[in-house]
Motif scaffolding. Structure first.
Motif, mmCIF file in Angstrom:
data_model
loop_
_atom_site.group_PDB
_atom_site.id
_atom_site.type_symbol
_atom_site.label_atom_id
_atom_site.label_comp_id
_atom_site.label_asym_id
_atom_site.label_seq_id
_atom_site.Cartn_x
_atom_site.Cartn_y
_atom_site.Cartn_z
ATOM 1 N N LYS A 12 7.406 12.867 13.361
ATOM 2 C CA LYS A 12 8.752 13.191 13.024
ATOM 3 C C LYS A 12 8.980 14.770 13.818
ATOM 4 N N THR A 13 9.849 15.152 14.112
ATOM 5 C CA THR A 13 10.092 16.320 14.789
ATOM 6 C C THR A 13 11.603 16.847 14.454
ATOM 7 N N THR A 14 11.596 18.207 14.270
ATOM 8 C CA THR A 14 13.222 18.565 14.224
ATOM 9 C C THR A 14 13.095 19.824 15.317
ATOM 10 N N ALA A 15 14.350 19.703 16.035
ATOM 11 C CA ALA A 15 14.673 20.747 16.957
ATOM 12 C C ALA A 15 16.049 21.150 16.716
ATOM 13 N N PHE A 57 9.899 8.480 15.362
ATOM 14 C CA PHE A 57 9.341 7.211 15.833
ATOM 15 C C PHE A 57 8.589 6.725 14.697
ATOM 16 N N SER A 58 8.879 5.293 14.665
ATOM 17 C CA SER A 58 8.320 4.535 13.581
ATOM 18 C C SER A 58 8.169 3.017 13.738
ATOM 19 N N ALA A 59 6.922 2.663 13.658
ATOM 20 C CA ALA A 59 6.539 1.377 13.874
ATOM 21 C C ALA A 59 7.576 0.222 13.112
ATOM 22 N N SER A 129 10.837 14.270 22.665
ATOM 23 C CA SER A 129 9.563 14.321 23.507
ATOM 24 C C SER A 129 8.626 14.816 22.757
ATOM 25 N N LYS A 130 8.828 15.851 21.713
ATOM 26 C CA LYS A 130 7.371 16.240 20.734
ATOM 27 C C LYS A 130 7.113 15.261 19.896
ATOM 28 N N ALA A 131 8.110 14.449 19.462
ATOM 29 C CA ALA A 131 7.611 13.655 18.309
ATOM 30 C C ALA A 131 6.763 12.638 18.691
ATOM 31 N N ILE A 132 6.841 12.303 20.091
ATOM 32 C CA ILE A 132 6.092 11.156 20.612
ATOM 33 C C ILE A 132 5.016 11.667 21.666
ATOM 34 N N ASP A 133 4.825 12.895 21.578
ATOM 35 C CA ASP A 133 3.658 13.761 21.902
ATOM 36 C C ASP A 133 3.370 13.894 23.346
ATOM 37 N N THR A 333 19.875 31.601 22.628
ATOM 38 C CA THR A 333 18.376 31.407 23.218
ATOM 39 C C THR A 333 18.338 29.968 23.387
ATOM 40 N N GLY A 334 17.152 29.373 24.022
ATOM 41 C CA GLY A 334 17.094 27.950 24.234
ATOM 42 C C GLY A 334 16.518 27.135 23.000
ATOM 43 N N PRO A 335 16.228 26.056 22.922
ATOM 44 C CA PRO A 335 16.013 25.418 21.800
ATOM 45 C C PRO A 335 14.685 25.709 21.040
ATOM 46 N N GLN A 336 14.746 25.636 19.864
ATOM 47 C CA GLN A 336 13.698 25.876 18.892
ATOM 48 C C GLN A 336 13.232 24.849 18.097
ATOM 49 N N PHE A 337 11.931 24.673 17.569
ATOM 50 C CA PHE A 337 11.233 23.475 16.838
ATOM 51 C C PHE A 337 11.594 24.158 15.264
ATOM 52 N N LEU A 338 11.854 23.207 14.566
ATOM 53 C CA LEU A 338 12.101 23.695 13.366
ATOM 54 C C LEU A 338 11.054 22.959 12.293
#
Ligand code: 2P0
Length: 343
Positions: A12-15, A57-59, A129-133, A333-338
């Protein structure tokens, strides 16, 4: 990279990504599927209007799930297909069969009538893209976001941004780059004024398609826009509000003029839109205030100006009846991760 599918896989990732306003407008596609534009465009990223998106992303998921501002969207809606189009490319790049849950929220009311697809789909590209590495460059993120919405390709960067049209059929050279960073021109201000909370009748992608297909004047547009892009890049670098404002205003009016010559014609302006355009023109002509307007595929008006004039401009706007809301931004600014997730 191969992402393993086992039953308890979860990531899980939040941006957060910020909206942008085009100063030289993107209007028309040369490839609908790859979202390739007919012309380059230039925008400014907005510091105070953004979308926050969590991707997991989850199975356990048999298909993607989407929630926007508290509402679920399903296959068949244009919102779902934009998200699906970005996720499809991510799945291919990451060689995974996993599906994702996407929850996105704007910090401004949807009823204010400001398009949020640019911010939302840029945040999706970054978070997914971050969540799926996947470790993607800004160029790759811009191309990825472009598949969701053309204008989203510009929201993966901060400051003033150019989305280059590109020449190649595969779209590999159609992505956004920074013109100057968010700190280059800190006095620049954008006032986004909501004049109506009614939903727009024609989606911008449909309006674009109709304009390209039916306006007899459209053939002039791509070359003019390309010239405006060059001129506005120089004006931005010189921090020249007069030139930036004049080019931006003319680009917006040209785009709306083209739409009015489509068959059937498309008219997004409402009486309040015109009233505001006239108030700003008067401020300029009678009081020498450097204020200019730009208008997208809807009736709302965005005012371009400098910090020193903002209180005076707001005071003038406050005198107009029935203005719904005003949002003030500087170059963002550009995007940030939270670290906080939406669910
Ligand atoms: C722009 N607009 O340059 C132009 C000017 C509105 C007016 O890009 O079909 O949501 O998803 O690529 O990006 C709004 O349309 O359209 C837009 P698609 P998008 O900002």
């Amino acid at each position: 990279m191969q992402v393993p599918i086992n039953e308890d896989f979860m990531s899980k990732t939040t941006a957060r990504a910020f909206s942008n306003i085009a100063l030289v407008k993107y209007w028309g596609k040369r490839d609908e599927e790859k979202m390739l534009p007919q012309n380059s465009s230039v925008s400014v990223t907005l510091s105070d209007m953004y979308a926050t998106t969590t991707v997991e992303f989850s199975a356990g998921l048999t298909k993607h799930e989407l929630m926007l501002n508290g509402e679920s969207y399903f296959s068949g809606s244009s919102e779902y297909s934009k998200v699906e189009s970005v996720l499809k490319r991510i799945k291919k790049t990451a060689s995974t069969g996993l599906n994702a849950k996407v929850v996105s929220k704007n910090n401004f009311p949807t009823s204010a009538g400001f398009a949020s697809s640019a911010a939302g789909l840029a945040a999706l590209a970054v978070a997914a893209s971050k969540a799926i590495d996947l470790s993607l460059s800004k160029k790759e993120l811009s191309i990825l976001a472009r598949y969701g919405s053309g204008s989203a390709s510009r929201s993966v960067l901060g400051g003033f941004v150019k989305w280059n049209r590109g020449e190649k059929d595969d779209g590999s050279d159609s992505y956004a780059t920074e013109v100057v960073s968010d700190t280059y021109w800190p006095e620049f201000r954008i006032l986004a004024v909501s004049v109506s909370n009614l939903r727009k009748k024609i989606k911008s992608s449909d309006a674009m398609r109709r304009t390209v297909a039916t306006s007899p004047y459209y053939t002039k547009w791509p070359k003019e826009a390309e010239r405006d892009v060059q001129k506005i890049e120089n004006a931005i670098k010189k921090r020249d509000i007069k030139s930036v404002g004049e080019i931006a205003e003319r680009s917006a009016f040209s785009m709306h003029g083209l739409m009015m010559t489509a068959k059937p014609p498309i008219l997004y302006f409402l009486p309040k839109t015109i009233e505001l355009i006239n108030v700003i023109a008067q401020l300029r002509e009678k009081e020498s205030v450097n204020a200019y307007v730009t208008i997208d595929a809807g009736p709302q008006v965005k005012i371009l100006c400098l910090k020193k004039d903002i209180d005076y401009i707001k005071e003038k706007i406050a005198k107009i009846n029935d203005i719904q809301k005003i949002f003030e931004s500087r170059p963002g600014t550009g995007p940030q991760f939270l670290s906080d997730h939406l669910f």
